[in-house]
Design an enzyme around this catalytic site. Structure first.
Site, mmCIF file in Angstrom:
data_model
loop_
_atom_site.group_PDB
_atom_site.id
_atom_site.type_symbol
_atom_site.label_atom_id
_atom_site.label_comp_id
_atom_site.label_asym_id
_atom_site.label_seq_id
_atom_site.Cartn_x
_atom_site.Cartn_y
_atom_site.Cartn_z
ATOM 1 N N SER A 142 -19.846 -9.508 5.488
ATOM 2 C CA SER A 142 -19.603 -8.961 3.995
ATOM 3 C C SER A 142 -21.169 -9.427 3.224
ATOM 4 O O SER A 142 -21.524 -10.439 3.775
ATOM 5 C CB SER A 142 -18.387 -9.683 3.309
ATOM 6 N N TYR A 155 -12.409 -16.796 1.342
ATOM 7 C CA TYR A 155 -13.414 -15.641 2.084
ATOM 8 C C TYR A 155 -14.740 -15.879 2.354
ATOM 9 O O TYR A 155 -15.376 -15.413 3.111
ATOM 10 C CB TYR A 155 -12.926 -14.317 0.985
#
Length: 260
Positions: A142, A155
């Site tokens: 990401s 995350y």
């Protein structure tokens, strides 16, 4: 056993994972799907893709929160196809909260699925890839593998970990023709994201364009969503001979988010 390359893509019943699995199948790879969803819909996805691509497509519903299930899924894929040439770790979840209020069970779940599952699948696949002297491992990271955002402690930590894992595996596999790379998407347009737009419009009193440009794409300089097909194209490239010397890299597909 088929002589086609065999791939396993986690979290591939929708979104990025399904796009990657579809690209692989259409390129002539046998594919193992994995992910959540309605059993009938998953079977429809599997059978249609198999018929249209002319390859073998199978489904494994392993719960990637469990180490043994991750290992069993890889072993099952190898048993079905005789080997595993390509492994894509894509499955993930998200939760947003200030760290002082972040539920411990949410932290544990995000680390388990977004990071530990990749370790378990790679661990199960690596020995066979080394022995066959071929493997392509792709971890879907990401933009948050490079930069942080508030309220996403688990995350961001997991995705930073994915990048570190990618680099380590790349070094360990280098002499065995096993390549490990990461793809770091920015904001990807999925049905899940699209479904959030009306609620955000109502909650913030904004227009659709304002939600997209000023909320969802605030950090993405192109002000354009990444398409799942674009991520799939990069993944397919990483399995091609042109990418044989790309190892331990993170290919950013984020519209310039991490360029600043």
């Amino acid at each position: 056993m088929s002589e086609r390359k065999a791939a396993l893509v986690t979290g591939s019943t929708s979104g990025i994972g399904l796009a990657v699995a579809t690209a692989f199948a259409k390129a002539g790879m046998d594919v193992t799907l994995n992910g959540l969803g309605d059993a009938g819909e998953i079977e429809s996805i599997r059978s249609v893709l198999e018929r249209e691509a002319g390859v073998t497509v199978r489904y494994d519903g392993a719960n990637l929160m469990q180490a043994e299930a991750c290992t069993g899924m890889v072993e099952s894929a190898i048993g079905a196809f005789g080997r595993l040439d390509v492994l894509v770790n894509n499955a993930g979840i998200q939760f947003v909260s200030p760290i002082e209020d972040f539920p411990v069970e949410k932290w544990n779940a995000i680390i388990a699925l977004n990071l530990s599952a990749s370790f378990h699948t790679i661990r199960a696949a690596m020995r066979g890839m080394k022995e066959r002297r071929y493997g392509r491992i792709i971890n879907i990271a990401s933009a948050h593998a490079h930069v942080a955002s508030p309220f996403k402690s688990a995350y961001v930590a997991a995705k930073h970990g994915v990048l570190g894992l990618t680099k380590t595996v790349a070094l360990e596999g280098a002499m065995f023709n096993v390549r490990c790379n990461a793809i770091s998407p920015g904001y990807v347009f999925t049905t899940l994201v699209e479904g959030q737009i009306p609620d955000t419009m109502k909650a913030r009193g904004l227009t659709r364009d304002q939600v997209i440009n000023d909320v969802l794409l605030a950090a993405q300089p192109t002000k354009e969503f990444v398409k799942v097909e674009q991520i799939a194209g990069v993944a397919l490239f990483l399995t091609s001979p042109a990418a044989d010397e790309i190892n331990g890299a993170a290919l950013n597909v984020d519209g310039g988010w991490t360029a600043a």
